[in-house]
Design a protein around this motif. Structure first.
Motif, mmCIF file in Angstrom:
data_model
loop_
_atom_site.group_PDB
_atom_site.id
_atom_site.type_symbol
_atom_site.label_atom_id
_atom_site.label_comp_id
_atom_site.label_asym_id
_atom_site.label_seq_id
_atom_site.Cartn_x
_atom_site.Cartn_y
_atom_site.Cartn_z
ATOM 1 N N LYS B 27 -21.455 18.600 -3.980
ATOM 2 C CA LYS B 27 -22.740 18.370 -3.815
ATOM 3 C C LYS B 27 -23.505 19.104 -2.748
ATOM 4 O O LYS B 27 -24.671 19.668 -3.151
ATOM 5 C CB LYS B 27 -23.033 17.046 -3.452
ATOM 6 N N PRO B 28 -22.974 19.567 -1.918
ATOM 7 C CA PRO B 28 -23.891 20.211 -0.755
ATOM 8 C C PRO B 28 -24.197 21.614 -1.116
ATOM 9 O O PRO B 28 -25.216 22.367 -0.671
ATOM 10 C CB PRO B 28 -22.756 20.529 0.566
ATOM 11 N N ILE B 38 -28.243 22.550 -0.711
ATOM 12 C CA ILE B 38 -28.429 21.332 0.138
ATOM 13 C C ILE B 38 -28.077 21.686 1.523
ATOM 14 O O ILE B 38 -28.651 21.284 2.489
ATOM 15 C CB ILE B 38 -28.050 20.159 -0.352
ATOM 16 N N ILE B 39 -27.042 22.316 1.502
ATOM 17 C CA ILE B 39 -26.213 22.430 2.925
ATOM 18 C C ILE B 39 -26.898 23.417 3.761
ATOM 19 O O ILE B 39 -26.584 23.625 4.904
ATOM 20 C CB ILE B 39 -24.642 22.920 2.702
ATOM 21 N N GLY B 126 -23.383 16.543 4.618
ATOM 22 C CA GLY B 126 -23.672 17.770 3.971
ATOM 23 C C GLY B 126 -24.571 17.595 2.957
ATOM 24 O O GLY B 126 -25.137 18.839 2.229
ATOM 25 N N ASP B 127 -25.182 16.630 2.796
ATOM 26 C CA ASP B 127 -26.064 16.329 1.664
ATOM 27 C C ASP B 127 -27.422 15.441 1.946
ATOM 28 O O ASP B 127 -28.038 14.652 1.247
ATOM 29 C CB ASP B 127 -25.339 15.424 0.580
ATOM 30 N N HIS B 128 -28.110 15.931 3.145
ATOM 31 C CA HIS B 128 -29.261 15.189 3.666
ATOM 32 C C HIS B 128 -30.442 16.310 3.616
ATOM 33 O O HIS B 128 -29.883 17.664 4.181
ATOM 34 C CB HIS B 128 -29.204 14.649 4.816
ATOM 35 N N ILE B 129 -31.558 16.287 3.498
ATOM 36 C CA ILE B 129 -32.601 17.113 3.378
ATOM 37 C C ILE B 129 -33.286 16.507 4.811
ATOM 38 O O ILE B 129 -34.235 15.671 4.520
ATOM 39 C CB ILE B 129 -33.542 17.224 2.251
#
Lengths: 366, 377
Positions: B27-28, B38-39, B126-129
């Motif tokens: 995902k990242p 994303i990362i 690793g998957d937050h904006i």
């Protein structure tokens, strides 16, 4: 693979009057994202040449700024290098500030590269050139110098261009300025390949006041060395004047014209600026334009080229115009046939209209 | 030189709710906001915060992610005093094992942490904006002499049951923490960002490892354990944009938000907040065609737009032909959309070819993912 040192020669770049106070030729912004230097360096890099230098005529600080950490063009940053070479004293004395005297002073770069061949290429001819083919030709023919040329049927239009003549076997017999008398011509595009030993001889014997191009001309006239011509078959855009610059930029908006320069197998490297993608707002109108990252467009933009971080505010109209980075076009301003320098702020409601033959040039001082 | 703070990014999860987007990619590493992955957000935040010892934990489909992180050069983390690491499960004298949860991933790297002897360990997802300088969080953590500080953000009451919900006193002392509560007691949500005192973290991870009932998760196990055992647990409230992009709908929504947010970041007074660093794709400049119509959208370099683009995010090397139309879409890199195609409320996976006159999601009931292999919801 050949051991090659490739030098981008900015001594031969044209002086463009309009940009004189702002920037030297190699780093004039081009198509919103590049400078002219990027095309020459990318040709070297894509041709697997990783030992590179830039023969800088003036404003080395300008060029360093564009190069950043110098690592955007090399395929390997350890085995390869990219040096900026300049003659500090030469910059103060224009008469002796030639490419030859520059390389004489910086001859250490030759020691470091230990090349078989040295490519010396200018950056004011926009081309997509694979030097591997030209080097192969150079080696197979055991040339001392290879002159890369472009055949043209429009010789009478090519002002300030040097033409060459050669025998059936490709040996160059003459090199002189175009007198505009013939249609069918062979134009010198100022990309040369030298044998290392032959280049050393030039550096040793030629006086300080002459250029590599003049040295080649002398060698042809005095029949020294084996000098052959190699055809470049792709398209060439020569940028010699402000008008050439504006026209070529806008012409490349056409897919047919740019597809020869932009090929997915031939990337053009440049320094990244970490700018976000462009935002095209609701109520805006953008057509037939290049838009570099970081721009925000709320107004109307037609047939124009926007560099990084340009802002076109609501109600503004931009037509056939080149806008350099960080410029702001205020609300309801109208701009047509113009070049707007970096960081210029066009006030709300201004009207700046040039004509196709004489585009306006707007910098901070005017 | 002992580091005051060592940072970890948890990037090993599968991201099952993102359907086929995460089939071959963690995902990242997924594309975001037309230009980024994303990362890039946590990595740029760390770089901008001057926190230059960064380890990214990877496990699930890690090839693309590991290659992308490389030596950290894209975020400037290749400087003379920085370290950028990728930590994947490894074989040791005791044997080999996967990471069984977020806490276990750190537990299995305690030997590495012992070498570094940090005072504090910052743990990120690793998957937050979001755009955040961690310095204020760190100062708060030190000022409160906390064992752990959880960064938190106010969310709406309806969203609260999707998060770990915190109840705290005025000093920021956490009184209660509940993972995904059905009836939330507050609207303060954990952002999944923790800063621990290292000696406390080590002690707790060792205990947690031996607990056979633990799922070895920071939110589910570690924080509740610390609260129960009267550790100093504090929360720092962050004001700013933050989104978790765990589902297709939230990934889509966050991309829609970013059309405006991205340039808010770029306009920031604080130079450090301004930039999010990412890979340079050597793309040609974006070209908007003669009959194109673009409105409220982000267009990345390398895109060629000849058709209609409304409320959308268009990545590099995308071609949208004349007569094609996209509305509220995320078009990921190297997608081509042929003339007459009409796409609504969709995420188009990288390298997808959409044929002439194809209609996708005209019903617009929900966000769909479209890849070469078909539709996903």
């Amino acid at each position: 693979m050949y051991r090659v040192l490739a030098l981008c020669n900015t001594h031969s770049s044209p002086e463009i009057e309009e940009f004189k106070d702002e920037r030297s030729f190699p780093i004039i912004p081009f198509l919103g994202r590049y400078t002219f230097l990027d095309f020459t360096l990318s040709n070297f890099s894509n041709s697997d040449i990783d030992k590179m230098g830039i023969l800088v005529r003036n404003n080395p600080q300008n060029i360093s700024m564009h190069l950043g950490n110098n690592q955007s063009w090399n395929k390997n940053t350890k085995t390869g290098f990219l040096y900026t070479l300049y003659d500090e004293r030469g910059i103060l004395n224009e008469n002796y500030n030639t490419d030859i005297s520059n390389l004489k002073l910086n001859a250490w770069v030759l020691e470091r590269a230990k090349p078989q061949y040295v490519v010396i290429a200018s950056c004011h001819y926009l081309i997509r050139l694979d030097y591997r083919d030209a080097l192969k030709f150079h080696e197979e023919n055991k040339n001392d110098v290879t002159i890369i040329y472009k055949e043209s049927q429009r010789g009478k239009e090519l002002k300030s261009i040097t033409l060459i003549k050669f025998t059936r076997s490709g040996v160059v017999s003459e090199m002189k300025e175009n007198d505009l008398s013939k249609d069918h011509v062979y134009a010198d595009i100022e990309s040369y390949i030298f044998n290392y030993e032959f280049l050393l001889k030039i550096l040793e014997h030629e006086g300080k006041g002459i250029s590599f191009k003049e040295a080649i001309k002398i060698a042809i006239e005095t029949k020294k060395g084996k000098i052959k011509a190699y055809p470049f078959l792709g398209s060439v855009q020569a940028i010699l004047t402000f008008k050439d610059y504006v026209d070529t930029s806008l012409k490349l908006l056409s897919y047919q014209k740019r597809k020869d320069l932009f090929n997915s197998n031939w990337p053009i490297y440049t320094r990244t600026h970490d700018t976000p993608p462009s935002k095209i707002c609701e109520g805006s109108e953008v057509t037939n334009s290049f838009v570099a990252n970081g721009s925000v467009i709320a107004g109307k933009v037609h047939s124009s080229i926007l560099s990084r971080n340009v802002s076109v505010e609501e109600g503004a109209e931009v037509d056939e115009t080149l806008i350099f980075s960080e410029a702001i076009i205020g609300k309801n301003a109208t701009i047509k046939h113009a070049v707007i320098e970096r960081g210029v702020i066009i006030k709300e409601g201004s009207c700046l209209i040039g004509d196709e033959e004489h585009p306006l040039y707007i910098n901070k001082s005017n | 030189m002992a580091k005051d703070v060592v940072s970890f990014i948890l990037a090993g999860g599968k991201g099952t709710r993102l359907a086929s987007l995460t089939k071959k990619m963690a995902k990242p590493a997924i594309s975001f906001a037309a230009r980024y992955r994303i990362i890039d957000f946590p990595l740029s935040n760390l770089a901008n915060s001057g926190l230059d010892n960064v380890s990214t934990i990877t496990q699930y489909e890690s090839i693309a992610l590991n290659a992308y992180i490389g030596n950290g050069e894209k975020w400037g983390l290749n400087g003379c005093r920085s370290v950028s690491n990728v930590l994947s499960p490894r074989q040791t004298e005791e044997g080999a094992s996967w990471f069984f949860g977020t806490a276990d991933a750190i537990y299995q790297n305690l030997d590495y942490l012992d070498e570094l002897k940090p005072s504090h360990v910052l743990i990120l997802s690793g998957d937050h904006i979001y755009k955040m300088i961690y310095v204020d969080l760190l100062n708060f953590h030190k000022l409160r002499r906390a064992d752990v500080t959880i960064s938190s953000i106010e969310v709406s009451l309806e969203d609260a049951s999707r998060f770990g919900i915190i109840t705290s006193d005025e000093q920021g002392k956490v009184l209660d923490f509940e993972e995904k509560p059905k009836v939330p007691k507050s609207t303060l949500a954990s952002m999944g960002i923790y800063i621990f005192k290292y000696d406390v973290l080590k002690e707790i991870l060792i205990k947690d490892h031996l607990d056979e009932f633990s799922t070895h998760d920071f939110g589910k196990d570690i924080i509740p354990y610390m609260l129960k055992n009267k550790y100093r647990v504090y929360t720092y409230v962050f004001n700013g944009y933050w989104r978790d992009v765990g589902t297709l709908a939230s990934l889509h929504q966050s991309n829609m938000d970013i059309i405006d947010e991205m340039h808010e970041f770029a306009k920031s007074e604080n130079d450090l907040v301004r930039h999010i660093y990412t890979e340079d794709t050597h793309s040609f400049p974006a070209y908007i065609g003669k009959s194109a119509k673009v409105s409220h959208s982000l267009i990345n370099q390398g895109a060629i737009v000849l058709g209609e683009v409304i409320n959308s995010v268009v990545s590099n090397e995308v071609l949208i032909e004349k007569g094609a139309s996209v509305n509220r879409c995320i078009i990921m890199n190297d997608v081509s959309i042929a003339k007459g195609a009409k796409i609504y409320d969709a995420i188009i996976a990288p390298h997808t070819r959409i044929e002439e006159n194809k209609i996708i999601n005209a019903e617009r009931k929900q966000i769909i993912l479209y890849s070469g292999e078909g539709e996903d919801e």
